[in-house]
Write a protein that holds these residues in place. Structure first.
Motif, short mmCIF file in Angstrom:
data_model
loop_
_atom_site.label_atom_id
_atom_site.label_comp_id
_atom_site.label_asym_id
_atom_site.label_seq_id
_atom_site.Cartn_x
_atom_site.Cartn_y
_atom_site.Cartn_z
N ALA A 18 0.83 -1.20 0.00
CA ALA A 18 0.00 0.00 0.00
C ALA A 18 0.87 1.26 0.00
CB ALA A 18 -0.92 0.00 1.22
N ALA A 19 1.93 1.25 0.79
CA ALA A 19 2.82 2.41 0.85
C ALA A 19 3.46 2.67 -0.50
CB ALA A 19 3.89 2.19 1.92
N ALA A 20 3.92 1.61 -1.16
CA ALA A 20 4.54 1.77 -2.47
C ALA A 20 3.55 2.37 -3.46
CB ALA A 20 5.04 0.42 -2.98
N THR A 24 4.03 6.22 -4.81
CA THR A 24 4.20 6.33 -6.27
C THR A 24 3.17 7.28 -6.87
OG1 THR A 24 5.17 4.12 -6.45
CG2 THR A 24 4.19 5.05 -8.44
N GLU A 25 1.94 7.20 -6.40
CA GLU A 25 0.86 8.03 -6.94
C GLU A 25 0.97 9.49 -6.51
OE1 GLU A 25 -2.73 6.25 -5.60
OE2 GLU A 25 -2.42 4.38 -6.72
N ARG A 26 1.32 9.73 -5.25
CA ARG A 26 1.21 11.08 -4.68
C ARG A 26 2.54 11.74 -4.36
NH1 ARG A 26 -3.76 10.35 -0.30
NH2 ARG A 26 -5.08 9.03 -1.61
N GLY A 27 3.61 10.95 -4.26
CA GLY A 27 4.87 11.48 -3.77
C GLY A 27 4.92 11.40 -2.26
N LEU A 28 6.11 11.33 -1.71
CA LEU A 28 6.26 11.17 -0.27
C LEU A 28 5.68 12.36 0.49
CD1 LEU A 28 7.41 9.44 2.02
CD2 LEU A 28 9.55 10.72 1.81
N GLY A 29 5.91 13.58 -0.02
CA GLY A 29 5.46 14.77 0.69
C GLY A 29 3.95 14.85 0.85
N ALA A 30 3.22 14.27 -0.08
CA ALA A 30 1.75 14.34 -0.03
C ALA A 30 1.13 13.07 0.54
CB ALA A 30 1.20 14.60 -1.43
N THR A 31 1.96 12.15 1.00
CA THR A 31 1.46 10.89 1.54
C THR A 31 1.35 10.98 3.06
OG1 THR A 31 2.36 9.52 -0.24
CG2 THR A 31 1.95 8.44 1.86
N ARG A 32 0.18 10.61 3.58
CA ARG A 32 -0.03 10.57 5.02
C ARG A 32 -0.11 9.11 5.48
NH1 ARG A 32 -5.51 13.22 6.01
NH2 ARG A 32 -6.00 11.69 4.39
N ALA A 37 -2.75 3.58 5.52
CA ALA A 37 -3.61 2.70 6.30
C ALA A 37 -4.91 2.41 5.57
CB ALA A 37 -3.91 3.35 7.66
N GLU A 38 -5.51 3.44 4.99
CA GLU A 38 -6.75 3.23 4.24
C GLU A 38 -6.55 2.30 3.06
OE1 GLU A 38 -10.21 5.86 1.94
OE2 GLU A 38 -8.42 6.84 2.74
N ARG A 39 -5.45 2.49 2.32
CA ARG A 39 -5.17 1.64 1.16
C ARG A 39 -4.92 0.19 1.59
NH1 ARG A 39 -3.23 2.85 -4.05
NH2 ARG A 39 -4.27 4.83 -3.61
N ALA A 40 -4.30 0.01 2.75
CA ALA A 40 -3.98 -1.34 3.24
C ALA A 40 -5.16 -1.98 3.96
CB ALA A 40 -2.78 -1.29 4.18
N GLY A 41 -6.23 -1.21 4.20
CA GLY A 41 -7.38 -1.75 4.90
C GLY A 41 -7.13 -1.95 6.37
N THR A 42 -6.36 -1.02 6.96
CA THR A 42 -6.05 -1.12 8.38
C THR A 42 -6.12 0.27 9.00
OG1 THR A 42 -4.46 -2.01 9.98
CG2 THR A 42 -3.55 -0.90 8.06
N SER A 43 -5.57 0.44 10.18
CA SER A 43 -5.63 1.71 10.89
C SER A 43 -4.26 2.38 10.94
CB SER A 43 -6.12 1.49 12.32
OG SER A 43 -5.17 0.72 13.04
N ALA A 44 -4.24 3.69 11.17
CA ALA A 44 -2.98 4.40 11.30
C ALA A 44 -2.12 3.84 12.44
CB ALA A 44 -3.24 5.89 11.50
N GLU A 52 7.81 4.03 11.92
CA GLU A 52 7.73 5.22 12.75
C GLU A 52 7.45 6.50 11.97
OE1 GLU A 52 12.52 6.05 12.98
OE2 GLU A 52 11.59 4.64 14.38
N SER A 53 7.61 6.47 10.65
CA SER A 53 7.43 7.69 9.87
C SER A 53 7.18 7.34 8.40
CB SER A 53 8.68 8.57 9.96
OG SER A 53 9.79 7.93 9.35
N ARG A 54 6.78 8.35 7.64
CA ARG A 54 6.63 8.19 6.20
C ARG A 54 7.96 7.83 5.56
NH1 ARG A 54 4.67 13.64 3.97
NH2 ARG A 54 6.41 14.25 5.30
N GLU A 55 9.03 8.43 6.05
CA GLU A 55 10.35 8.19 5.49
C GLU A 55 10.78 6.74 5.69
OE1 GLU A 55 9.50 12.31 5.88
OE2 GLU A 55 9.51 10.75 7.43
N HIS A 56 10.48 6.22 6.86
CA HIS A 56 10.78 4.80 7.14
C HIS A 56 9.96 3.91 6.21
CE1 HIS A 56 10.85 1.29 10.27
NE2 HIS A 56 11.71 1.09 9.28
N LEU A 57 8.71 4.28 6.02
CA LEU A 57 7.85 3.54 5.10
C LEU A 57 8.42 3.52 3.69
CD1 LEU A 57 4.10 4.39 5.78
CD2 LEU A 57 5.05 2.13 5.36
N LEU A 58 8.90 4.68 3.23
CA LEU A 58 9.48 4.78 1.89
C LEU A 58 10.64 3.81 1.72
CD1 LEU A 58 10.16 6.06 -0.89
CD2 LEU A 58 11.45 7.80 0.36
N THR A 59 11.56 3.85 2.67
CA THR A 59 12.75 3.00 2.58
C THR A 59 12.36 1.53 2.58
OG1 THR A 59 14.08 4.68 3.68
CG2 THR A 59 14.97 2.45 3.62
#
Length: 205
Positions: A18-20, A24-32, A37-44, A52-59
């Motif tokens: 979901a993060a990928a 990819t669609e929005r860019g890291l800066g516009a990704t919350r 969580a919504e895309r993965a069907g789970t909670s924040a 721990e962060s968007r940056e960690h998710l990206l990596t």
């Protein structure tokens, strides 16, 4: 609440996929985190249990994406008999799988973040090593130019792949996937004193 341990092995890959997609669609800066969580069907909170962060998710998303790509590519390469066939397969698969959106985000972070820079370096070394290994195998089998330095070739060739891949990802009308593949084959033919063109039929259409 944190996700239940019984579903941990399922939930984390779902979140990474979901993060990928979202990055990819929005860019890291516009990704919350909530978007992922919504895309993965789970909670924040479930996402934050793992990351721990968007940056960690990206990596982590890029690592997972690269690992899946490598596994699929290795399975294909194992079935091929010559270094020439393996190098061509690497090029075809790379071009057909050529959206570098996650890489572009990581490259940008690498300019200012030591952890991202270190991960970028590790992934780049692994990619160059794959190319260099195929070149060495081709030299040992008499398929490629024996005087060529495989490691130097891999650095230059990987940089060319990256540069062309960025243009394809950006939708540059002058650099299509077909043209990228054609240029890569031309360079390989010239520097390795070989001919990859015989197997190009049906590559990227």
């Amino acid at each position: 609440m944190s996700p239940r341990p019984a579903i941990d092995h399922i939930r984390k890959p779902q979140i990474l996929r979901a993060a990928a997609e979202v990055i990819t669609e929005r860019g890291l800066g516009a990704t919350r985190i909530a978007d992922v969580a919504e895309r993965a069907g789970t909670s924040a909170p479930a996402v934050l249990y793992w990351f721990e962060s968007r940056e960690h998710l990206l990596t982590e998303a890029l690592i997972a994406d690269e690992s899946a790509f490598a596994d699929e590519l290795n399975a294909e390469l194992d079935s091929l008999g010559t270094a020439r066939e393996r190098l061509l397969a690497v090029l075809e698969r790379t071009v057909s799988d050529g959206d570098l959106s996650l890489w572009i985000e990581l490259w940008a972070r690498s300019l200012h973040d030591p952890d991202s820079s270190a991960e970028r370096r590790r992934l780049d070394l692994a990619w160059r090593g794959r190319i260099a290994t195929i070149v060495r195998e081709g030299q040992e089998g008499g398929e490629f130019e024996p005087a060529l330095d495989p490691d130097a070739f891999a650095v230059e060739f990987a940089a060319l792949i990256d540069g062309l891949g960025v243009q394809v990802t950006l939708g540059d009308p002058d650099v299509s996937a077909e043209r990228m593949l054609d240029l890569l084959v031309q360079v390989a033919d010239l520097q390795l004193a070989t001919s990859l063109r015989g197997s190009l039929e049906g590559a990227v259409g």
